[in-house]
Design a protein around this motif. Structure first.
Motif, PDB file in Angstrom:
ATOM      1  N   ASP A  67       9.601  18.754  -7.904  1.00  0.00           N
ATOM      2  CA  ASP A  67       8.521  18.839  -6.919  1.00  0.00           C
ATOM      3  C   ASP A  67       7.711  17.544  -6.840  1.00  0.00           C
ATOM      4  N   GLN A  68       7.582  16.836  -7.966  1.00  0.00           N
ATOM      5  CA  GLN A  68       6.950  15.515  -7.933  1.00  0.00           C
ATOM      6  C   GLN A  68       7.738  14.600  -7.006  1.00  0.00           C
ATOM      7  N   THR A  69       9.050  14.613  -7.151  1.00  0.00           N
ATOM      8  CA  THR A  69       9.905  13.756  -6.333  1.00  0.00           C
ATOM      9  C   THR A  69       9.788  14.128  -4.859  1.00  0.00           C
ATOM     10  N   LYS A  70       9.721  15.411  -4.567  1.00  0.00           N
ATOM     11  CA  LYS A  70       9.592  15.853  -3.179  1.00  0.00           C
ATOM     12  C   LYS A  70       8.286  15.383  -2.555  1.00  0.00           C
ATOM     13  N   ILE A  71       7.150  15.561  -3.248  1.00  0.00           N
ATOM     14  CA  ILE A  71       5.863  15.187  -2.658  1.00  0.00           C
ATOM     15  C   ILE A  71       5.730  13.663  -2.587  1.00  0.00           C
ATOM     16  N   VAL A  72       6.272  12.949  -3.558  1.00  0.00           N
ATOM     17  CA  VAL A  72       6.232  11.482  -3.506  1.00  0.00           C
ATOM     18  C   VAL A  72       7.075  10.978  -2.338  1.00  0.00           C
ATOM     19  N   ARG A 120       2.335  10.304  -7.334  1.00  0.00           N
ATOM     20  CA  ARG A 120       3.102  10.667  -8.537  1.00  0.00           C
ATOM     21  C   ARG A 120       2.140  11.006  -9.679  1.00  0.00           C
ATOM     22  N   SER A 121       1.112  10.203  -9.854  1.00  0.00           N
ATOM     23  CA  SER A 121       0.140  10.418 -10.919  1.00  0.00           C
ATOM     24  C   SER A 121      -0.593  11.756 -10.756  1.00  0.00           C
ATOM     25  N   VAL A 122      -1.058  12.041  -9.559  1.00  0.00           N
ATOM     26  CA  VAL A 122      -1.785  13.287  -9.312  1.00  0.00           C
ATOM     27  C   VAL A 122      -0.831  14.483  -9.412  1.00  0.00           C
ATOM     28  N   ALA A 123       0.397  14.328  -8.935  1.00  0.00           N
ATOM     29  CA  ALA A 123       1.386  15.412  -9.027  1.00  0.00           C
ATOM     30  C   ALA A 123       1.641  15.786 -10.482  1.00  0.00           C
ATOM     31  N   ASP A 163       0.825  -1.207   0.000  1.00  0.00           N
ATOM     32  CA  ASP A 163       0.000   0.000   0.000  1.00  0.00           C
ATOM     33  C   ASP A 163       0.861   1.259   0.000  1.00  0.00           C
ATOM     34  N   VAL A 164       2.003   1.218   0.673  1.00  0.00           N
ATOM     35  CA  VAL A 164       2.915   2.373   0.660  1.00  0.00           C
ATOM     36  C   VAL A 164       3.389   2.618  -0.775  1.00  0.00           C
ATOM     37  N   VAL A 165       3.692   1.541  -1.499  1.00  0.00           N
ATOM     38  CA  VAL A 165       4.084   1.659  -2.907  1.00  0.00           C
ATOM     39  C   VAL A 165       2.912   2.223  -3.715  1.00  0.00           C
ATOM     40  N   GLY A 166       1.694   1.768  -3.428  1.00  0.00           N
ATOM     41  CA  GLY A 166       0.510   2.278  -4.107  1.00  0.00           C
ATOM     42  C   GLY A 166       0.292   3.761  -3.856  1.00  0.00           C
ATOM     43  N   VAL A 167       0.555   4.199  -2.632  1.00  0.00           N
ATOM     44  CA  VAL A 167       0.445   5.624  -2.300  1.00  0.00           C
ATOM     45  C   VAL A 167       1.441   6.420  -3.143  1.00  0.00           C
ATOM     46  N   ARG A 168       2.655   5.925  -3.248  1.00  0.00           N
ATOM     47  CA  ARG A 168       3.675   6.599  -4.055  1.00  0.00           C
ATOM     48  C   ARG A 168       3.205   6.755  -5.502  1.00  0.00           C
ATOM     49  N   ARG A 169       2.660   5.664  -6.069  1.00  0.00           N
ATOM     50  CA  ARG A 169       2.182   5.706  -7.462  1.00  0.00           C
ATOM     51  C   ARG A 169       1.042   6.710  -7.627  1.00  0.00           C
ATOM     52  N   LEU A 170       0.087   6.662  -6.713  1.00  0.00           N
ATOM     53  CA  LEU A 170      -1.060   7.568  -6.783  1.00  0.00           C
ATOM     54  C   LEU A 170      -0.616   9.023  -6.693  1.00  0.00           C
TER      55      LEU A 170
END
Length: 133
Positions: free
Chosen positions: A35-40, A23-26, A14-21
């Protein structure tokens, strides 16, 4: 743009899923690669904290606007033991686990807005926002 999305955090997958989600929204809101990398990275740390210290939790990913600016707002909440001393928890090097103690303080430095609400026995909610430049 995607609607707000909620996701349970109950496992490392789920942590990996959060990262993917995130990244997609960012990408959708127009965050730069940096900034994508920072928020992910912040999302990963916060989701991992919920899993490790509270046995799991929930994440809500929202697209937000402030005038012409667009951004990503992330809320990670859990019903865990809570944080007795928030200032101490935000200081680098302090940890109750085996990590480096950079999770909360590091996450705060990676985002534009950071709010942490917690109390012993009441769980923890961390809300962060990253704005597109």
């Amino acid at each position: 743009m995607a609607d707000d999305q909620n996701m349970a955090i109950a496992s490392s997958a789920d942590v990996v899923g959060v990262r993917r989600l995130v990244r997609s929204v960012a990408l959708e809101v127009g965050l730069s690669l940096v900034d994508q990398t920072k928020i992910v990275t912040a999302a990963s740390e916060l989701a991992r904290n919920a899993l490790v210290y509270a046995g799991g939790g929930d994440v809500r990913v929202e697209t937000v606007r402030n005038g012409a600016r667009r951004g990503l707002k992330l809320t990670v909440s859990d019903d865990g033991p809570g944080i007795p001393d928030i200032d101490q928890a935000l200081s680098d090097g302090w940890t109750t686990g085996t990590g480096l103690g950079l999770g909360l303080g590091g996450s705060r430095r990676l985002v534009d807005e950071f709010d942490l609400a917690s109390a012993p026995g009441k769980g923890t909610t961390v809300t962060v926002t990253k704005w597109a430049r």
